[in-house]
Design a protein around this motif. Structure first.
Motif: not given
Length: 541
Positions: A328-332, A340-344
């Protein structure tokens, strides 16, 4: 045949019978579930639209309301599905709305002449969308209608238009820039064509030529911001509206970052790819791409699919640092908390650069796993995210299969396992079968329709155990299929996900399997230096 068209028509009759509207002037726009129009008025439009589409059955060879391929595909959809209804709110006096699709303006009408029409240049008074598969991942066939007011019966009535009374006109829309339906195709009627040498070539039936596969963005023609005006309406007798996944922090709070430019707008650091390939070590890597095209069509099962596949990878020995997820976008939301760390998914350049690093580096990746759960067009193109909110899939917002295959061409990973959990796997499977540049790529996809939504594919693979052979895991189950490129041996599937042999003598113990195959293994120094000397001449060339 009991197609969806007849089922929809029955639902329309039931809904229409429950209405109390009795002709004359249409009710004035009132606040209600119809996004500004009264529910009775929207229900009357939806019922008329379903009857209009049902008139196309049983899909005549020529002269029908819909092109025959589109009519047949709609007839093969789930019989029990009832459409969800979307409508745009009333425009201001003198204003019009238009439908924007990812591939451009969706304002072509079947049977319309080549020149622009009044509605093509000025827009419509309202838009009506019927989704036969509410909540399913896009793309899948939708029905888009234009509603025009103050249209006389004589001007409205034609093959592709329906007069609703009270000077309202309904028109079925088709995707613009699609293949000409009147184009003469080889082998029409028999499905075969003759080559000049006399050989017979079978033609595949066209799929989704002018169908609309994505929820359009309804924008006011005079609105420079192109804000979405189309909203779902809960109507009695129709499917309830699907609930989007809450995305915390998305939208205006997240600046759109041009990854190919070094600007202050890039508030987020780029993907730390230098940690992916270490000296004297080979590891199992995974790239996960999931989510909807916009917030309105990003559903909870997208996050659930991503989480299920991530947990399966971790269970099979993949290190967390070697699983790169793009969602998705910045708001996961909750996905980032659990993974953990999910990128857009807007970071297309980072996705391709990461794949290039894994595939171009010798002995970096042992098993390279890709899981793709993004919306897909009929040609296999993935839509990543509408970062600039204009409703059109710009080159930075789409990932065609030509680019995907280029990124995986002659990949140096031991094996590349491509799990495709999206619509229209046919184009990618066809190109992969004919390719001679993907000797280690295996495509795993569903052989059944993916337009029903849900997490069936991810739930199935979530049960894969570290000691299970991929070939044996797929074979007993009918809906799953594996596609190998030209000349690729089936032995690529005769291993576990981490590459451990299935029938070793004596059998591998759990500790030995984890040490020798799962996660990361150290490379002999001599092997690394030999591969490095082999790579240097190639780089010089």
């Amino acid at each position: 045949m009991a197609p969806l068209l007849w089922t929809l028509a029955a639902a329309a009759a039931t809904a229409a019978a429950s209405l109390t509207w009795a002709g004359g002037a249409p009710p004035a726009a009132a606040a209600g579930g119809g996004g500004g129009f009264s529910e009775a008025r929207v229900a009357r439009w939806a019922a008329a639209a379903l009857r209009h589409v049902a008139a196309a059955a049983p899909c005549p060879e020529r002269g029908g309301l819909l092109p025959r391929p589109q009519c047949q595909r709609l007839a093969r959809l789930s019989q029990g599905a009832r459409p969800a209804v979307y409508v745009s709110p009333p425009a201001r006096p003198g204003h019009k709305v238009r439908a924007v699709l990812p591939d451009g303006w969706g304002d072509r009408r079947p049977g319309a002449p080549g020149g622009p029409s009044r509605n093509q240049s000025g827009g419509q008074d309202a838009l009506l969308v019927l989704d036969p598969s509410p909540g399913a991942s896009f793309g899948h066939p939708l029905l888009l209608f234009y509603v025009d007011f103050n249209i006389s019966p004589r001007r409205c009535r034609s093959r592709d238009r329906l007069y609703l009374g009270s000077y309202e006109c309904l028109t079925l829309a088709q995707r613009s820039h699609c293949e000409n339906q009147l184009k003469r195709r080889p082998g029409r009627g028999k499905g075969r064509s003759q080559w000049p040498t006399g050989r017979v070539r079978r033609e595949e039936p066209p799929v989704g030529l002018c169908e609309i596969h994505f929820l359009p963005m309804a924008v006011t023609v005079q609105d420079p911001k192109h804000l979405q005006k189309l909203h779902c309406v809960d109507l009695r007798g129709y499917s309830p509206c699907p609930q989007p996944l809450p995305l915390v922090g998305s939208g205006s709070t997240a600046a759109y970052c041009e990854l190919n430019k070094n600007t202050r707008r890039c508030h987020r650091q780029q993907l730390p790819m230098y940690k992916s390939c270490r000296l004297y070590q080979t590891c199992d890597h995974a790239v996960l791409i999931a989510g909807g095209w916009q917030e309105q069509v990003t559903y909870p099962h997208h996050a659930q699919n991503l989480l299920l596949f991530y947990q399966m990878l971790r269970q099979n020995g993949f290190h967390q640092d070697h699983i790169k997820a793009f969602f998705a976008n910045e708001g996961q939301g909750s996905v980032a908390v659990k993974m953990g760390d999910v990128h857009p998914a807007t970071e297309k350049l980072a996705i391709r650069s990461h794949l290039a690093l894994l595939c171009r580096s010798l002995h970096c990746a042992d098993s390279l796993v890709l899981y793709l759960n993004s919306p897909a067009a009929s040609d296999g193109t993935m839509l990543l995210w509408d970062a600039n909110h204009n409703g059109i899939a710009d080159p930075k917002e789409r990932y065609p299969i030509s680019e995907l295959l280029a990124d995986l061409e002659n990949c140096n990973a031991r094996r590349v396992l491509l799990f495709l959990d999206q619509s229209y796997p046919g184009p990618l499977a066809k190109k992969l079968r004919a390719s001679r540049h993907h000797p280690n790529v295996v495509l795993v996809h569903s052989t059944t329709s993916t337009t029903t939504g849900g997490s069936a594919f991810a739930e199935f693979w979530a049960g894969l155990q570290p000691d299970q052979c991929l070939l044996q895991y797929i074979s007993p189950v009918g809906p799953w299929s594996a596609v190998l490129a030209s000349g690729v041996p089936a032995q690529l599937l005769n291993v576990t996900l981490a590459g451990a042999p299935c029938r070793s003598v004596p059998p591998l113990g759990e500790a030995e399997r984890q040490r020798r195959y799962e996660g990361c293994q150290n490379l002999p120094t001599m092997l690394w230096y030999q591969s490095r000397h082999q790579q240097l001449p190639q780089e010089d060339d």
